[in-house]
Design a protein around this motif. Structure first.
Motif, short mmCIF file in Angstrom:
data_model
loop_
_atom_site.label_atom_id
_atom_site.label_comp_id
_atom_site.label_asym_id
_atom_site.label_seq_id
_atom_site.Cartn_x
_atom_site.Cartn_y
_atom_site.Cartn_z
N THR A 123 16.24 -0.81 5.99
CA THR A 123 15.07 -0.55 5.15
C THR A 123 14.91 -1.69 4.15
OG1 THR A 123 15.60 1.80 5.29
CG2 THR A 123 13.93 1.15 3.68
N GLU A 124 16.03 -2.03 3.52
CA GLU A 124 16.02 -3.13 2.54
C GLU A 124 15.47 -4.41 3.16
OE1 GLU A 124 18.30 -3.15 -0.60
OE2 GLU A 124 17.40 -5.06 -1.13
N ASP A 125 15.98 -4.75 4.35
CA ASP A 125 15.53 -5.98 5.01
C ASP A 125 14.05 -5.91 5.34
OD1 ASP A 125 18.00 -7.09 4.83
OD2 ASP A 125 18.58 -6.69 6.90
N TYR A 126 13.59 -4.74 5.76
CA TYR A 126 12.18 -4.63 6.14
C TYR A 126 11.27 -4.75 4.92
CZ TYR A 126 7.85 -3.06 8.20
OH TYR A 126 6.56 -3.00 8.61
N ILE A 127 11.57 -3.99 3.88
CA ILE A 127 10.64 -4.01 2.74
C ILE A 127 10.72 -5.30 1.93
CG2 ILE A 127 10.52 -1.48 2.51
CD1 ILE A 127 12.30 -1.78 0.06
N THR A 128 11.82 -6.02 2.04
CA THR A 128 11.88 -7.30 1.33
C THR A 128 11.42 -8.45 2.22
OG1 THR A 128 14.22 -7.59 1.89
CG2 THR A 128 13.73 -6.60 -0.24
N GLY A 129 10.96 -8.10 3.43
CA GLY A 129 10.36 -9.12 4.30
C GLY A 129 11.39 -9.95 5.04
N GLN B 147 0.84 -1.20 0.00
CA GLN B 147 0.00 0.00 0.00
C GLN B 147 0.88 1.25 0.00
OE1 GLN B 147 -2.62 0.97 3.52
NE2 GLN B 147 -4.08 1.15 1.84
N ALA B 148 1.91 1.26 0.82
CA ALA B 148 2.82 2.41 0.84
C ALA B 148 3.44 2.58 -0.54
CB ALA B 148 3.90 2.20 1.90
N ALA B 149 3.83 1.45 -1.15
CA ALA B 149 4.50 1.52 -2.45
C ALA B 149 3.54 2.05 -3.52
CB ALA B 149 5.02 0.14 -2.84
N ARG B 150 2.28 1.56 -3.49
CA ARG B 150 1.30 1.95 -4.50
C ARG B 150 0.85 3.37 -4.32
NH1 ARG B 150 -1.45 -3.10 -3.35
NH2 ARG B 150 -2.64 -1.97 -1.79
N ALA C 242 13.05 -3.63 -4.00
CA ALA C 242 14.45 -3.29 -3.80
C ALA C 242 15.38 -4.26 -4.54
CB ALA C 242 14.77 -3.23 -2.31
N ARG C 243 16.39 -4.77 -3.86
CA ARG C 243 17.38 -5.59 -4.53
C ARG C 243 16.77 -6.86 -5.13
NH1 ARG C 243 23.04 -6.25 -2.76
NH2 ARG C 243 23.87 -8.10 -3.74
N ASP C 244 15.82 -7.47 -4.42
CA ASP C 244 15.17 -8.67 -4.97
C ASP C 244 14.55 -8.37 -6.33
OD1 ASP C 244 15.80 -9.88 -2.61
OD2 ASP C 244 13.79 -9.78 -1.77
N LEU C 245 13.89 -7.21 -6.41
CA LEU C 245 13.26 -6.83 -7.67
C LEU C 245 14.31 -6.62 -8.75
CD1 LEU C 245 10.69 -6.03 -9.19
CD2 LEU C 245 11.00 -3.71 -8.37
N ARG C 246 15.40 -5.97 -8.36
CA ARG C 246 16.47 -5.74 -9.34
C ARG C 246 17.08 -7.06 -9.80
NH1 ARG C 246 18.28 -1.90 -5.50
NH2 ARG C 246 20.28 -2.97 -5.33
N GLU D 110 11.83 9.65 -1.64
CA GLU D 110 10.78 9.34 -2.60
C GLU D 110 10.47 7.84 -2.52
OE1 GLU D 110 11.22 10.56 -6.66
OE2 GLU D 110 12.14 12.45 -6.01
N THR D 111 9.17 7.54 -2.56
CA THR D 111 8.73 6.15 -2.42
C THR D 111 9.41 5.25 -3.46
OG1 THR D 111 6.66 6.83 -1.47
CG2 THR D 111 6.69 4.67 -2.52
N LYS D 112 9.52 5.75 -4.68
CA LYS D 112 10.12 4.93 -5.75
C LYS D 112 11.55 4.53 -5.38
CE LYS D 112 7.88 5.88 -9.87
NZ LYS D 112 7.61 7.02 -10.72
N LYS D 113 12.27 5.48 -4.84
CA LYS D 113 13.66 5.22 -4.46
C LYS D 113 13.71 4.22 -3.29
CE LYS D 113 18.17 6.58 -4.05
NZ LYS D 113 18.62 5.53 -3.15
N ILE D 114 12.84 4.44 -2.30
CA ILE D 114 12.85 3.57 -1.12
C ILE D 114 12.54 2.12 -1.52
CG2 ILE D 114 11.65 3.04 1.07
CD1 ILE D 114 13.15 5.54 1.52
N PHE D 115 11.63 1.95 -2.47
CA PHE D 115 11.21 0.59 -2.82
C PHE D 115 12.03 -0.04 -3.95
CE2 PHE D 115 7.69 1.67 -0.16
CZ PHE D 115 7.34 0.46 0.42
N THR D 116 12.90 0.74 -4.59
CA THR D 116 13.74 0.11 -5.61
C THR D 116 15.19 0.04 -5.17
OG1 THR D 116 14.01 2.22 -6.75
CG2 THR D 116 12.32 0.72 -7.59
#
Lengths: 260, 219
Positions: free
Chosen positions: A251-257, A211-214, B76-80, A238-244
């Motif tokens: 942050t990476e560990d949290y958003i990738t689960g 939801q945050a990403a969308r 993030a990295r997984d997607l990349r 920016e959300t795009k940056k945080i999620f890519t």
């Protein structure tokens, strides 16, 4: 994306419950007419932070705020601040829809009546506009006298948004507004948020990362500060940056689960 | 610490599968050079036939990537990594097409008199295979430095290709009867040069998924 103007500037904000510090040194700029999402694990202070933005935490005894929250460059914690007026300008929508056990009309009319904002014909116009803005008008326009509690949960949440809009706020705080809703009702609220940001600044707490990403333009990642039981913002952008391509490993560990 | 074991497993399997496809492609390239050296038309035909297997492998990898994207919402990295894997699968599949191109040329050259020795062509094929090997290793180990070295060595291939072109040109000018043979060899060199470009692409994808930055080193 050009940097939009700042609506709320948070500077070195700390929040204590008694002797326990719940928020440590939060500094972020919340952009006007954008959607800012607060994400992070449970207990990291997201809701506490959200509630600092319209001084909802004032109602909890034995709490203490340090630092500044500037709304349109005015510190809302300055002595002499009119807190009722503050909460009119910074409205809030909660986790579970909480309409009053009254008619749809009276729910939306509640704020304007209490605050003396609109009378009679004007009042009706305000209600129609608010229900329109909350994307509910088409569904309820013939049943405004109906008990609000007979609406579906998704409709009730949109009614709560209409009720918030009726007092003409500038900022809408949303504390997990979709956690009680089904996926379709959730997407409706998210679409509605995109409409609302044309006029309003929105800050949303969500556990749902997709939801945050969308739905958001900016994302603040919150977490307990190292070695403490106190939450802080560890990454904001920016959300795009945080999620890519987030900067911080946490942050990476949290958003990738991969957190916890 | 891993809350998403199924997901981790799917990602690991995808990486292994991609490396397995990489080995198949390496094998096809090496065998095409053997077929060229030995003028072995049978071997060349089998390389052409086996290209189908590599094409299928690419589709399997694409399907796996789509599946993970649709069901696991990678970020993030997984997607990349997933996007890189999709692109690398396509790059590998095209490398195999170039190996097939070499094999096809071998079947044509069988009717020609034998070639003059072509040391430049062998230097090229050695370097190209090394680039691919290192590109795959960089992917397996997320080794950005190695990936950058692969990108840098593409210049060497371009240089060898140009040199080989000039040598073939001199043959053709000297003896017009060599034109057919020399042209075939140039086709082969061109296929190798393209494989080097694609190996560079693979390395660029590794740099991208590791760092989040895209860079174009192919000019």
């Amino acid at each position: 994306m050009a940097q939009p103007p700042t609506k709320i500037q948070v500077e070195h904000l700390y929040f204590d419950y008694g002797s326990k510090t719940a928020l440590t040194d939060v500094s972020i700029d919340i952009a006007r007419q954008r959607i800012t999402a607060l994400i992070g694990p449970s207990g990291c202070g997201k809701s506490t932070f959200l509630r600092c933005l319209n001084r909802m935490n004032d109602t909890i005894p034995n709490t203490h705020v340090r630092g500044k929250v500037l709304l349109d460059e005015q510190n809302i914690y300055a002595p002499g601040t009119n807190v009722v007026e503050l909460r009119r300008r910074v409205a809030m929508v909660f986790q579970r829809p909480n309409p009053f056990p009254q008619s749809i009309f009276d729910n939306v009319a509640f704020g304007p009546r209490v605050l003396g904002l609109a009378k009679n014909a004007n009042l009706f116009q305000t209600i129609e506009e608010s229900l329109h803005s909350a994307d509910l008008w088409g569904e309820v326009k013939d049943n405004l006298k109906q008990d609000a509690l007979t609406l579906s949960l998704g409709q009730q949440q949109r009614l709560c948004i209409a009720r918030a809009l009726a007092i003409r706020p500038a900022v809408i705080l949303m504390d997990e507004p979709c956690s009680a809703l089904d996926p379709i009702a959730t997407l409706k609220i998210e679409e509605l948020m995109q409409e609302l940001k044309q006029e309003y600044t929105i800050v949303i707490v969500t556990h749902n990362m997709q939801q945050a990403a969308r739905a958001s333009d900016y994302t603040a990642m919150m977490m307990l500060a190292a070695g403490t039981r106190s939450g802080t913002v560890i990454e904001f952008g920016e959300t795009k940056k945080i999620f890519t391509n987030p900067r911080d490993k946490r942050t990476e560990d949290y958003i990738t689960g991969r957190y916890g | 610490m891993h809350a998403r074991e199924t997901y981790e497993r799917e990602l690991a399997r995808l990486r292994e599968d991609l490396l397995a496809m990489g080995s198949e492609v390496q094998r096809a390239i090496s065998r095409s050079i053997i077929a060229l050296d030995d003028r072995d038309v049978e071997l060349a035909r089998s390389i052409i036939a086996e290209d189908e297997v590599i094409n299928d492998h690419r589709f399997r990898i694409e399907t796996a990537c789509h599946g993970i994207m649709a069901t696991q919402q990678p970020t993030a990295r997984d997607l990349r990594v997933l996007i890189a894997a999709l692109m690398i699968a396509v790059d590998l599949e095209r490398m195999a097409d170039h190996a097939k191109g070499i094999a096809k040329t071998v079947t044509l050259t069988a009717r020609e008199p034998s070639f003059p020795p072509a040391p430049d062509l062998h230097r090229m094929s050695d370097s190209v295979r090394r680039m691919l090997d290192q590109g795959l290793q960089a992917f397996a180990e997320t080794d950005v430095e190695l990936a950058q070295r692969v990108c840098a060595s593409d210049d060497e291939i371009d240089h060898l290709y140009k040199q080989f072109f000039n040598v073939m040109l001199s043959y053709m000018l000297e003896d017009p009867r060599s034109i057919t043979r020399a042209t075939y060899l140039l086709w082969i060199a061109h296929n190798l040069e393209r494989i080097a470009d694609l190996a560079t692409n693979v390395s660029e994808r590794v740099i991208y998924y590791a760092t989040g930055h895209m860079q174009d080193t192919n000019f």
